[in-house]
Design an enzyme around this catalytic site. Structure first.
Site, mmCIF file in Angstrom:
data_model
loop_
_atom_site.group_PDB
_atom_site.id
_atom_site.type_symbol
_atom_site.label_atom_id
_atom_site.label_comp_id
_atom_site.label_asym_id
_atom_site.label_seq_id
_atom_site.Cartn_x
_atom_site.Cartn_y
_atom_site.Cartn_z
ATOM 1 N N ALA A 13 0.796 -1.228 0.000
ATOM 2 C CA ALA A 13 0.000 0.000 0.000
ATOM 3 C C ALA A 13 0.828 1.278 0.000
ATOM 4 O O ALA A 13 0.262 2.375 0.004
ATOM 5 C CB ALA A 13 -0.939 -0.011 1.203
ATOM 6 N N THR A 14 2.159 1.151 -0.014
ATOM 7 C CA THR A 14 2.955 2.378 -0.063
ATOM 8 C C THR A 14 3.486 2.628 -1.478
ATOM 9 O O THR A 14 4.281 3.531 -1.703
ATOM 10 C CB THR A 14 4.142 2.306 0.923
ATOM 11 O OG1 THR A 14 4.827 1.063 0.702
ATOM 12 C CG2 THR A 14 3.676 2.377 2.355
ATOM 13 N N GLY A 15 3.038 1.814 -2.425
ATOM 14 C CA GLY A 15 3.570 1.933 -3.797
ATOM 15 C C GLY A 15 2.819 2.945 -4.650
ATOM 16 O O GLY A 15 1.815 3.532 -4.245
ATOM 17 N N LEU A 17 1.112 2.455 -7.461
ATOM 18 C CA LEU A 17 -0.240 2.123 -7.915
ATOM 19 C C LEU A 17 -1.278 2.603 -6.890
ATOM 20 O O LEU A 17 -2.303 3.182 -7.247
ATOM 21 C CB LEU A 17 -0.357 0.599 -8.104
ATOM 22 C CG LEU A 17 -1.740 0.081 -8.491
ATOM 23 C CD1 LEU A 17 -2.118 0.527 -9.896
ATOM 24 C CD2 LEU A 17 -1.808 -1.447 -8.396
ATOM 25 N N HIS A 172 -6.072 -2.621 -16.915
ATOM 26 C CA HIS A 172 -6.851 -1.390 -16.679
ATOM 27 C C HIS A 172 -7.421 -0.812 -17.973
ATOM 28 O O HIS A 172 -8.363 -0.032 -17.946
ATOM 29 C CB HIS A 172 -6.040 -0.355 -15.885
ATOM 30 C CG HIS A 172 -5.074 0.421 -16.697
ATOM 31 N ND1 HIS A 172 -3.822 -0.039 -17.004
ATOM 32 C CD2 HIS A 172 -5.168 1.642 -17.279
ATOM 33 C CE1 HIS A 172 -3.193 0.869 -17.735
ATOM 34 N NE2 HIS A 172 -3.985 1.900 -17.912
ATOM 35 N N GLU A 210 2.804 7.368 -25.984
ATOM 36 C CA GLU A 210 2.952 8.115 -24.730
ATOM 37 C C GLU A 210 4.051 9.162 -24.881
ATOM 38 O O GLU A 210 4.981 8.960 -25.669
ATOM 39 C CB GLU A 210 3.324 7.171 -23.589
ATOM 40 C CG GLU A 210 2.256 6.155 -23.285
ATOM 41 C CD GLU A 210 2.622 5.292 -22.091
ATOM 42 O OE1 GLU A 210 2.354 5.721 -20.973
ATOM 43 O OE2 GLU A 210 3.199 4.222 -22.303
ATOM 44 N N ASP A 229 5.288 -4.963 -21.693
ATOM 45 C CA ASP A 229 4.561 -4.010 -20.855
ATOM 46 C C ASP A 229 3.206 -3.637 -21.469
ATOM 47 O O ASP A 229 2.208 -3.520 -20.765
ATOM 48 C CB ASP A 229 5.418 -2.747 -20.672
ATOM 49 C CG ASP A 229 4.766 -1.722 -19.755
ATOM 50 O OD1 ASP A 229 4.266 -2.127 -18.689
ATOM 51 O OD2 ASP A 229 4.767 -0.514 -20.098
ATOM 52 N N HIS A 234 -2.458 -4.727 -22.960
ATOM 53 C CA HIS A 234 -3.442 -3.773 -23.487
ATOM 54 C C HIS A 234 -3.686 -3.901 -25.003
ATOM 55 O O HIS A 234 -4.820 -3.900 -25.451
ATOM 56 C CB HIS A 234 -3.013 -2.337 -23.176
ATOM 57 C CG HIS A 234 -2.589 -2.128 -21.748
ATOM 58 N ND1 HIS A 234 -3.236 -2.704 -20.692
ATOM 59 C CD2 HIS A 234 -1.575 -1.399 -21.206
ATOM 60 C CE1 HIS A 234 -2.659 -2.342 -19.551
ATOM 61 N NE2 HIS A 234 -1.637 -1.549 -19.843
ATOM 62 N N LYS A 319 7.150 4.985 -25.736
ATOM 63 C CA LYS A 319 7.278 6.102 -24.795
ATOM 64 C C LYS A 319 8.080 7.215 -25.460
ATOM 65 O O LYS A 319 8.804 6.969 -26.413
ATOM 66 C CB LYS A 319 7.978 5.616 -23.533
ATOM 67 C CG LYS A 319 7.169 4.527 -22.820
ATOM 68 C CD LYS A 319 7.469 4.441 -21.352
ATOM 69 C CE LYS A 319 6.698 3.346 -20.660
ATOM 70 N NZ LYS A 319 5.321 3.707 -20.280
HETATM 71 C C1 BG6 Z 1 0.650 0.482 -17.919
HETATM 72 C C2 BG6 Z 1 2.082 0.377 -18.319
HETATM 73 O O1 BG6 Z 1 0.036 -0.764 -17.891
HETATM 74 O O2 BG6 Z 1 -0.036 1.309 -18.838
HETATM 75 C C3 BG6 Z 1 2.729 1.734 -18.397
HETATM 76 O O3 BG6 Z 1 2.785 -0.432 -17.387
HETATM 77 C C4 BG6 Z 1 1.919 2.648 -19.290
HETATM 78 O O4 BG6 Z 1 4.060 1.636 -18.861
HETATM 79 C C5 BG6 Z 1 0.466 2.641 -18.891
HETATM 80 O O5 BG6 Z 1 2.447 3.957 -19.152
HETATM 81 C C6 BG6 Z 1 -0.386 3.398 -19.891
HETATM 82 O O6 BG6 Z 1 -1.695 3.482 -19.413
HETATM 83 P P1 BG6 Z 1 -2.624 4.714 -19.747
HETATM 84 O O7 BG6 Z 1 -3.904 4.422 -19.077
HETATM 85 O O8 BG6 Z 1 -1.932 5.928 -19.228
HETATM 86 O O9 BG6 Z 1 -2.717 4.736 -21.256
#
Ligand code: BG6
Length: 456
Positions: A13-15, A17, A172, A210, A229, A234, A319
Site C-alpha cells: 500500500a505504499t507503492g 499504484l 486497466h 505516450e 509491458d 493492453h 514512450k
Molecule cells: C501500464 C504500463 O500498464 O499502462 C505503463 O505499465 C503505461 O508503462 C500505462 O504507461 C499506460 O496506461 P494509460 O492508461 O496511461 O494509457
C-alpha cells in the site's frame, strides 16, 4: 466495534499504484456512493506510519488533490512485514473484528509477482482468505509473469490457494470507457456489423503512444520493455475485442471464449518488427548503460480467422513519442467507383478514440461546398466526454466497482493471458537491437519504408 460491509486490504500500500490510482478511485467511488457506506480500507506496509502520516505521504506521492477527508475516514494503516508469517495473525484478528457474515472482502495485491508465492501462501495458511469463499476476492494486475512459463507458474500457484471465481486479473485498459464501448459500436450498429470483415476492411491500426518516459520505474521496466509491458496486455486485448466473432451472449465467459479464439490465431510478420529505444533511456536512474530494452515497438500482425484472414493489424506503442494517444483506426477499402475516378479521395476510416479524449470518429469523402469540383475528407465525430452527464469514471473506478459486484467481464481469464504470452514469447525470438530515436519523426519513415503504411 463498528463492522463493515466492504473491507479492502491492500498489500503493497505504499507503492505507486496505490497512491496514483487506487486511493483516488476509492475516494471517488465512496464520494459518489458507489461503494457501501460502511467501507474500510486496510493499507499494509512495512514502514512505521500512523494513519495520518501514511495518508499525507500518499497524497503527496500521488498528487492527490481531492477526497482527503473521505480517505481519512476510510483508511487504516497497518504496519506489517508481508513476507513474514508472524504478521498475519494480528491482521486476521483485525479483519475478523471488522467484518460480519456477509462482508465483501477484496485483497488487492499491489506487489510484484515475485512476492505472490509467499504472500498467497501465508494468506491461505493463516485463513485470511479461504479457498472457495466467493465473498473474498484476490485482485492483482500485470505483470502476470515475464513469459509463458513464469505466468503459468504464478497461475498454478494461485489456483492452489484460491478458486478461479475468487481471482480478478486487472487489465486497466478494459476499464476505459471506449474499450467497453467497442462491442456496442461493433454489434449494435448495422452499418459496421455488415462490413466488419476482410472484404471491406483494408487494415487496422492499434496505437498507444505516450509522451512520458519510464517515470522512475526502472526496476520493472528494464526487465520488461514495451512488448511485454503494453502489447502482451493492453494492445492484444484491444485486438481481440476488435477481431472476435459475436459472442453467444454478453456474459463474461462467452465473451472471453471469443477473445481467446482470436488470440489463438494471431501470427505476425517477423520482417516488419521494429524495436526502438528513446535517446536518454540510459541516463534514467538505475538503467544499465548497455540496456537493450525497447521503449517502442511496431509490428504487423494477422488474425487468421475466416473473418480477418489477410488483413494487416498494425500494432504500435512507445514512450517519449509526439503525443499521448491511444487509438484504433479501422480503414476500409475503396469503393469500385472510387478506384475509377481520378480524384484524391481518401478511404473511409472509423476511429475508436480511447485516450485522452474518448469517442468515435468516421472519416468520409465529401464534396467541397461551392462551385469547385474538389473533394475533401470530413470527420463525423462523437466525443464521449463532451456529452457525459457528470464526471466520467476512470478505469480503476469502474473495475473496482465491478469487483465489489462480482462482475467479471472486464477481467482477464487465464487462457487469454496464456495465449498472449505464447505470442509474445514467439515474437521475442526475433528481438533485435533497438533503434535509438529522438522523437516519433525518427520512426515514422522507417515504418513507412517497411510496410508502406503511414502511421499517424
Ligand atoms: C501500464 C504500463 O500498464 O499502462 C505503463 O505499465 C503505461 O508503462 C500505462 O504507461 C499506460 O496506461 P494509460 O492508461 O496511461 O494509457
Amino acid at each position: 466495534m463498528m463492522v463493515y460491509d466492504l473491507i479492502i486490504t491492500i498489500f503493497g500500500a505504499t507503492g505507486d499504484l496505490t497512491s496514483r490510482k487506487l486511493l483516488p478511485a476509492f475516494a471517488k467511488l465512496y464520494g459518489e456512493k458507489q461503494i457501501p457506506e460502511k467501507t474500510k480500507i486496510i493499507a499494509l506496509g512495512r514502514r512505521p506510519y500512523t494513519d495520518e502520516s501514511y495518508l499525507e505521504t500518499m497524497m503527496q506521492a500521488g498528487k492527490i488533490t481531492q477526497g482527503e477527508e473521505i480517505l481519512k475516514e476510510l483508511v487504516t494503516y497497518f504496519p506489517m512485514e508481508i513476507t513474514e508469517e508472524d504478521g498475519y495473525k494480528p491482521l486476521v484478528s483485525m479483519v475478523e473484528s471488522l467484518k460480519h457474515q456477509e462482508t465483501r472482502e477484496l485483497y488487492y495485491l499491489a506487489i510484484g509477482p515475485e512476492l505472490f508465492p509467499i504472500v498467497t501462501k501465508y494468506m491461505n495458511q493463516s485463513s485470511l482468505v479461504i479457498q472457495g469463499n466467493a465473498n473474498q476476492s484476490i485482485v492483482f494486475e500485470k505483470p502476470f509473469g515475464h513469459d509463458l512459463e513464469s505466468a503459468r507458474a504464478i497461475n498454478e500457484m494461485l489456483w492452489r490457494y484460491f478458486d478461479e471465481k475468487q481471482i480478478y486479473r486487472i487489465d486497466h485498459y478494459l476499464g476505459k470507457e471506449m474499450i467497453q464501448n467497442i462491442m456496442m459500436v461493433r454489434f449494435a450498429n448495422r452499418i459496421f456489423e455488415e462490413i466488419w470483415h476482410n472484404r471491406s476492411i483494408k487494415n487496422i491500426k492499434i496505437i498507444a503512444k505516450e509522451t512520458e518516459g519510464i517515470l522512475g520505474r526502472a526496476g520493472y521496466y528494464d526487465q520488461s520493455g514495451a512488448l511485454k509491458d503494453m502489447v502482451q496486455s493492453h494492445l492484444l486485448q484491444m485486438l481481440s475485442l476488435i477481431a472476435m466473432e459475436p459472442p453467444l451472449s454478453y456474459f463474461s465467459d462467452d465473451v472471453k471464449d471469443e477473445k481467446v479464439k482470436v488470440l489463438k490465431h494471431v501470427t505476425f510478420d517477423k520482417d516488419s518488427l521494429i524495436f526502438g529505444q528513446y535517446k536518454g533511456y540510459h541516463d534514467e536512474s538505475n538503467i544499465p548503460k548497455d540496456s537493450q530494452t525497447e521503449t517502442f515497438v511496431f509490428l504487423k500482425a494477422f488474425v487468421n480467422t475466416p473473418r480477418f484472414k489477410g488483413v494487416p493489424f498494425y500494432l504500435m506503442t512507445g514512450k517519449k513519442l509526439d503525443k499521448k494517444e491511444s487509438l484504433i483506426i479501422i480503414e476500409f477499402e475503396e469503393t469500385s467507383e472510387q478506384r475509377k475516378w481520378n480524384l484524391p479521395l481518401s478511404t473511409n476510416k472509423l476511429y475508436i478514440k480511447i485516450a485522452p479524449l474518448d469517442g468515435v470518429g468516421l472519416v468520409l469523402n465529401s464534396k467541397v461546398p461551392g462551385l469547385r469540383d474538389d473533394v475533401e475528407e470530413v470527420e463525423l465525430e462523437y466525443c464521449i466526454a463532451c456529452h457525459a452527464v457528470g464526471n466520467l469514471s476512470e478505469a480503476y473506478e469502474k473495475l473496482i466497482k465491478d469487483i465489489t459486484g462480482h462482475h467479471k467481464t472486464l477481467f482477464t481469464r487465464w487462457d487469454e493471458i496464456e495465449f498472449s504470452w505464447s505470442l509474445i514469447d514467439h515474437i521475442k525470438k526475433y528481438q533485435k537491437e533497438p533503434i535509438s530515436y529522438q522523437d516519433y519523426e525518427d520512426l515514422k519513415p522507417l515504418i513507412q519504408d517497411l510496410t508502406g503504411e503511414l502511421m499517424p
